[in-house]
Design a protein around this motif. Structure first.
Motif, PDB file in Angstrom:
ATOM      1  N   ARG A  12       1.891  -5.298   5.351  1.00  0.00           N
ATOM      2  CA  ARG A  12       1.756  -4.675   4.042  1.00  0.00           C
ATOM      3  C   ARG A  12       0.544  -4.456   3.685  1.00  0.00           C
ATOM      4  O   ARG A  12       0.786  -3.101   2.982  1.00  0.00           O
ATOM      5  N   GLN A  13      -0.549  -4.242   5.017  1.00  0.00           N
ATOM      6  CA  GLN A  13      -1.632  -3.666   4.971  1.00  0.00           C
ATOM      7  C   GLN A  13      -1.879  -2.121   5.234  1.00  0.00           C
ATOM      8  O   GLN A  13      -1.937  -0.977   4.324  1.00  0.00           O
ATOM      9  N   ALA A  14      -0.530  -1.834   6.308  1.00  0.00           N
ATOM     10  CA  ALA A  14      -0.358  -0.520   6.688  1.00  0.00           C
ATOM     11  C   ALA A  14       0.644   0.022   5.186  1.00  0.00           C
ATOM     12  O   ALA A  14       0.399   1.455   4.919  1.00  0.00           O
ATOM     13  N   ALA A  15       1.273  -0.442   4.519  1.00  0.00           N
ATOM     14  CA  ALA A  15       2.045   0.504   4.234  1.00  0.00           C
ATOM     15  C   ALA A  15       1.198   0.503   2.064  1.00  0.00           C
ATOM     16  O   ALA A  15       1.274   1.246   2.242  1.00  0.00           O
ATOM     17  N   GLU A  16      -0.238   0.031   1.928  1.00  0.00           N
ATOM     18  CA  GLU A  16      -0.450   0.151   0.988  1.00  0.00           C
ATOM     19  C   GLU A  16      -1.446   0.884   1.740  1.00  0.00           C
ATOM     20  O   GLU A  16      -1.999   1.789   0.405  1.00  0.00           O
ATOM     21  N   ASP A  46      -1.193   3.485   3.012  1.00  0.00           N
ATOM     22  CA  ASP A  46      -0.632   4.880   2.195  1.00  0.00           C
ATOM     23  C   ASP A  46       0.481   4.997   1.488  1.00  0.00           C
ATOM     24  O   ASP A  46       1.464   5.827   1.705  1.00  0.00           O
ATOM     25  N   HIS A  47      -0.345   4.230   0.723  1.00  0.00           N
ATOM     26  CA  HIS A  47      -0.468   4.427  -0.671  1.00  0.00           C
ATOM     27  C   HIS A  47       1.271   4.086  -1.154  1.00  0.00           C
ATOM     28  O   HIS A  47       1.821   4.834  -2.454  1.00  0.00           O
ATOM     29  N   TYR A  48       1.922   3.203  -0.203  1.00  0.00           N
ATOM     30  CA  TYR A  48       3.494   2.999  -0.549  1.00  0.00           C
ATOM     31  C   TYR A  48       3.852   2.344  -1.943  1.00  0.00           C
ATOM     32  O   TYR A  48       4.599   2.243  -2.663  1.00  0.00           O
ATOM     33  N   ALA A  49       2.633   1.670  -2.549  1.00  0.00           N
ATOM     34  CA  ALA A  49       2.628   0.573  -4.246  1.00  0.00           C
ATOM     35  C   ALA A  49       3.107   1.743  -4.914  1.00  0.00           C
ATOM     36  O   ALA A  49       3.134   1.301  -6.185  1.00  0.00           O
ATOM     37  N   THR A  50       2.721   3.276  -4.707  1.00  0.00           N
ATOM     38  CA  THR A  50       2.746   3.814  -5.915  1.00  0.00           C
ATOM     39  C   THR A  50       4.065   4.541  -5.328  1.00  0.00           C
ATOM     40  O   THR A  50       4.539   4.933  -6.891  1.00  0.00           O
ATOM     41  N   LYS A  51       5.251   4.178  -5.149  1.00  0.00           N
ATOM     42  CA  LYS A  51       6.621   4.611  -5.324  1.00  0.00           C
ATOM     43  C   LYS A  51       7.327   4.028  -5.905  1.00  0.00           C
ATOM     44  O   LYS A  51       7.079   3.019  -6.275  1.00  0.00           O
ATOM     45  N   PRO A  52       7.784   4.451  -6.975  1.00  0.00           N
ATOM     46  CA  PRO A  52       9.176   4.440  -7.452  1.00  0.00           C
ATOM     47  C   PRO A  52       9.645   3.288  -7.175  1.00  0.00           C
ATOM     48  O   PRO A  52       9.689   2.802  -7.742  1.00  0.00           O
ATOM     49  N   GLU A  53      10.199   3.475  -6.165  1.00  0.00           N
ATOM     50  CA  GLU A  53      11.271   2.091  -5.825  1.00  0.00           C
ATOM     51  C   GLU A  53      10.183   1.098  -5.777  1.00  0.00           C
ATOM     52  O   GLU A  53      11.175   0.029  -5.819  1.00  0.00           O
TER      53      GLU A  53
END
Length: 313
Positions: free
Chosen positions: A112-116, A118-125
């Protein structure tokens, strides 16, 4: 006779197609941990990493607060989280299982922290998945508050038992059926049956009716005779009338037409109707009545919403 066989006889008129309840406790926890649950069931043994376990790698020199089992970059993983997942598993509650679950939670937090980062939270999917989960949670909460099924009493259960028993005849039948779409195919099947071809084999080959893959075999069924409209256990009346005229082992001499289908019947077994005691069936009947009450209450909510809505299709 086994209770299950008996219930197949006395309860065919009760529909079982009831939507599953959507208020399963712990469903969110299970979904969140779905990617890691194989570890929790793998021999109940803590997984190993080259430099030691994830818990060891995450350990620091500062003692953990009460109720916290690990911290990942200052984010706490609590004992309550571990307890919740333990309660959703079917495995024995062992130290090894808990150790695995803790490592799963550590891994999930690292992901979760790594994804956050890299700004995965803003991805459309991701945003679409968040919206879908939010909407599902809102709907579940609304339905939990709005759907109020009528309680099922002991008297209701007994009345249902008496109602079903009253529809049964003196004999019950265990039939097999073949249903096809044209009279010519039906006659071909009858000709092959007269030559000794196996009924089940022909059902698997030709039938478009129920249980074709199982040779057309049906559950036990009983009808009060003479056959009356509306008292045929959800069988088409012409089929019920043809069935009760056949002795054990006999096959219908000609196809029975129901709508666009042509049916061939065989009575595999026939015997006096076996009626199970109320105490053996009351739990099954209660569940069926509760499911029906839930379905009715749900339909009432839907109808009310539709009545006040503008819907275009």
């Amino acid at each position: 006779m086994k209770t299950e066989s008996n219930m197949q006889t006395i309860a065919p008129a009760i529909r079982r197609a009831v939507p599953n309840r959507i208020f399963a406790a712990g469903a969110v926890v299970v979904a969140l941990c779905a990617a890691f649950t194989p570890l929790a069931h793998a021999d109940n043994a803590p997984s190993k990493t080259p430099g030691g376990s994830l818990a060891t790698a995450a350990a620091g020199s500062t003692p953990l607060p009460a109720g916290v089992v690990a911290r990942v970059n200052n984010i706490s993983i609590t004992q309550d989280q571990v307890d919740q997942i333990v309660h959703t598993t079917n495995a024995p509650d062992t130290p090894a299982l808990r150790a695995n679950i803790k490592e799963q939670l550590i891994a999930r937090e690292l992901f979760r922290q790594a994804a956050e980062k890299d700004h995965y939270a803003t991805k459309p999917e991701v945003q679409a998945a968040i919206d879908q989960a939010k909407n599902a949670a809102i709907v579940q909460a609304y339905l939990r508050d709005q759907i109020k099924p009528a309680p099922v009493t002991d008297a209701d259960v007994k009345a249902q038992y008496d109602k079903v028993i009253a529809t049964l005849g003196d004999s019950e039948y265990k039939p097999s059926v073949i249903a096809v779409k044209d009279a010519a195919t039906a006659q071909t099947i009858l000709d092959q049956l007269k030559k000794g071809v196996d009924f089940a084999q022909l059902a698997k080959q030709y039938s478009q009716g129920p249980a074709a893959a199982q040779g057309g075999a049906q559950n036990w069924i009983s009808f009060k005779t003479p056959i009356q409209a509306g008292n045929t256990q959800n069988w088409p009346q012409p089929l019920a009338e043809a069935l009760v005229k056949l002795p054990q082992g006999a096959v219908s001499s000609e196809p029975v037409q129901v709508g666009d289908a042509f049916w061939i019947l065989r009575v595999d077994q026939k015997r006096p109707t076996q009626i199970p005691p109320f105490d053996q069936t009351k739990d099954v009947l209660r569940r069926q009545l509760e499911q029906a009450a839930m379905q009715k209450a749900t339909a009432q909510v839907v109808v009310g919403l539709i009545r006040n809505a503008h819907i275009q299709q």
